[in-house]
Motif scaffolding. Structure first.
Motif, PDB file in Angstrom:
ATOM      1  N   TYR A  64       1.595  -1.655  -1.013  1.00  0.00           N
ATOM      2  CA  TYR A  64       0.677  -0.680  -0.436  1.00  0.00           C
ATOM      3  C   TYR A  64      -0.719  -1.293  -0.414  1.00  0.00           C
ATOM      4  CZ  TYR A  64      -1.632   3.828   0.317  1.00  0.00           C
ATOM      5  OH  TYR A  64      -2.367   4.875   0.835  1.00  0.00           O
ATOM      6  N   SER A  66      -4.629  -0.955  -0.581  1.00  0.00           N
ATOM      7  CA  SER A  66      -5.662  -0.060  -1.090  1.00  0.00           C
ATOM      8  C   SER A  66      -6.939  -0.863  -1.307  1.00  0.00           C
ATOM      9  CB  SER A  66      -5.193   0.568  -2.411  1.00  0.00           C
ATOM     10  OG  SER A  66      -6.186   1.402  -2.944  1.00  0.00           O
ATOM     11  N   CYS A  97       5.674   9.571  -2.232  1.00  0.00           N
ATOM     12  CA  CYS A  97       4.443   9.785  -1.475  1.00  0.00           C
ATOM     13  C   CYS A  97       3.615  10.845  -2.196  1.00  0.00           C
ATOM     14  CB  CYS A  97       4.762  10.287  -0.062  1.00  0.00           C
ATOM     15  SG  CYS A  97       5.765   9.168   0.926  1.00  0.00           S
ATOM     16  N   GLY A 103      -0.837   5.729   5.363  1.00  0.00           N
ATOM     17  CA  GLY A 103      -1.027   4.625   4.437  1.00  0.00           C
ATOM     18  C   GLY A 103      -0.545   3.351   5.095  1.00  0.00           C
ATOM     19  N   TRP A 105       1.460  -0.183   4.713  1.00  0.00           N
ATOM     20  CA  TRP A 105       2.557  -0.694   3.902  1.00  0.00           C
ATOM     21  C   TRP A 105       3.041  -2.040   4.426  1.00  0.00           C
ATOM     22  CZ3 TRP A 105       4.186   2.269  -0.214  1.00  0.00           C
ATOM     23  CH2 TRP A 105       3.735   3.587  -0.243  1.00  0.00           C
ATOM     24  N   SER A 133       0.819   8.339   1.726  1.00  0.00           N
ATOM     25  CA  SER A 133      -0.174   7.602   0.959  1.00  0.00           C
ATOM     26  C   SER A 133       0.058   7.848  -0.518  1.00  0.00           C
ATOM     27  CB  SER A 133      -1.597   7.996   1.374  1.00  0.00           C
ATOM     28  OG  SER A 133      -1.827   9.344   1.069  1.00  0.00           O
TER      29      SER A 133
END
Length: 134
Positions: A64, A66, A97, A103, A105, A133
């Motif tokens: 993920y 971020s 989630c 989000g 990925w 997300s």
């Protein structure tokens, strides 16, 4: 099937070894709704029949993005699987989630065929935006 997927169904990259070539394969990150999770599967293929009778350990990472950085949020592995994919012949990584906000990925797969020396190469999928997300 009750999930969201987009684009090609899988990502594949050939890996050369002393014994020939095999493919590291994964599907794209998809969202399952029951339960609500991001999920990805990894497996291997032997298109040229170089490794007849061989099994492999497959490790799949779900990542993920971020703050501009990739973080592995789930990892799955399965040992001693035959090539080809499908139920029972693939590794899975999944995470819950937290919201339906989009989000970003991606995933990485690494295949190690038993008794075969290969370079420590991981196949990485393109990044994908999904309504999940964390």
């Amino acid at each position: 099937m009750n999930d969201i997927e987009a684009g090609p169904q899988s990502v594949s990259e050939a890996t050369d070894t002393q014994g020939g070539r095999f493919d590291q394969v994964m599907d794209l990150v998809h969202i399952d709704f029951n339960p609500w999770e991001a999920s990805v599967h990894g497996w291997w293929q032997d298109p040229n029949k170089n490794f007849t009778g061989k099994k492999a350990k497959v490790v799949i990472e779900l990542q993920y993005k971020s703050s501009g950085k990739w973080k592995t949020v789930a990892k799955g592995s399965k040992a001693a699987i035959k090539p080809g994919g499908g139920r029972g012949k693939r590794a899975n990584a999944r995470t819950a989630c937290q919201s339906s906000d989009n989000g970003t990925w991606r995933s990485k797969v690494d295949v190690d065929v038993a008794g075969v020396i290969d370079a420590p190469i991981k196949t990485t999928s393109p990044e994908q935006v999904r309504p999940c997300s964390i």
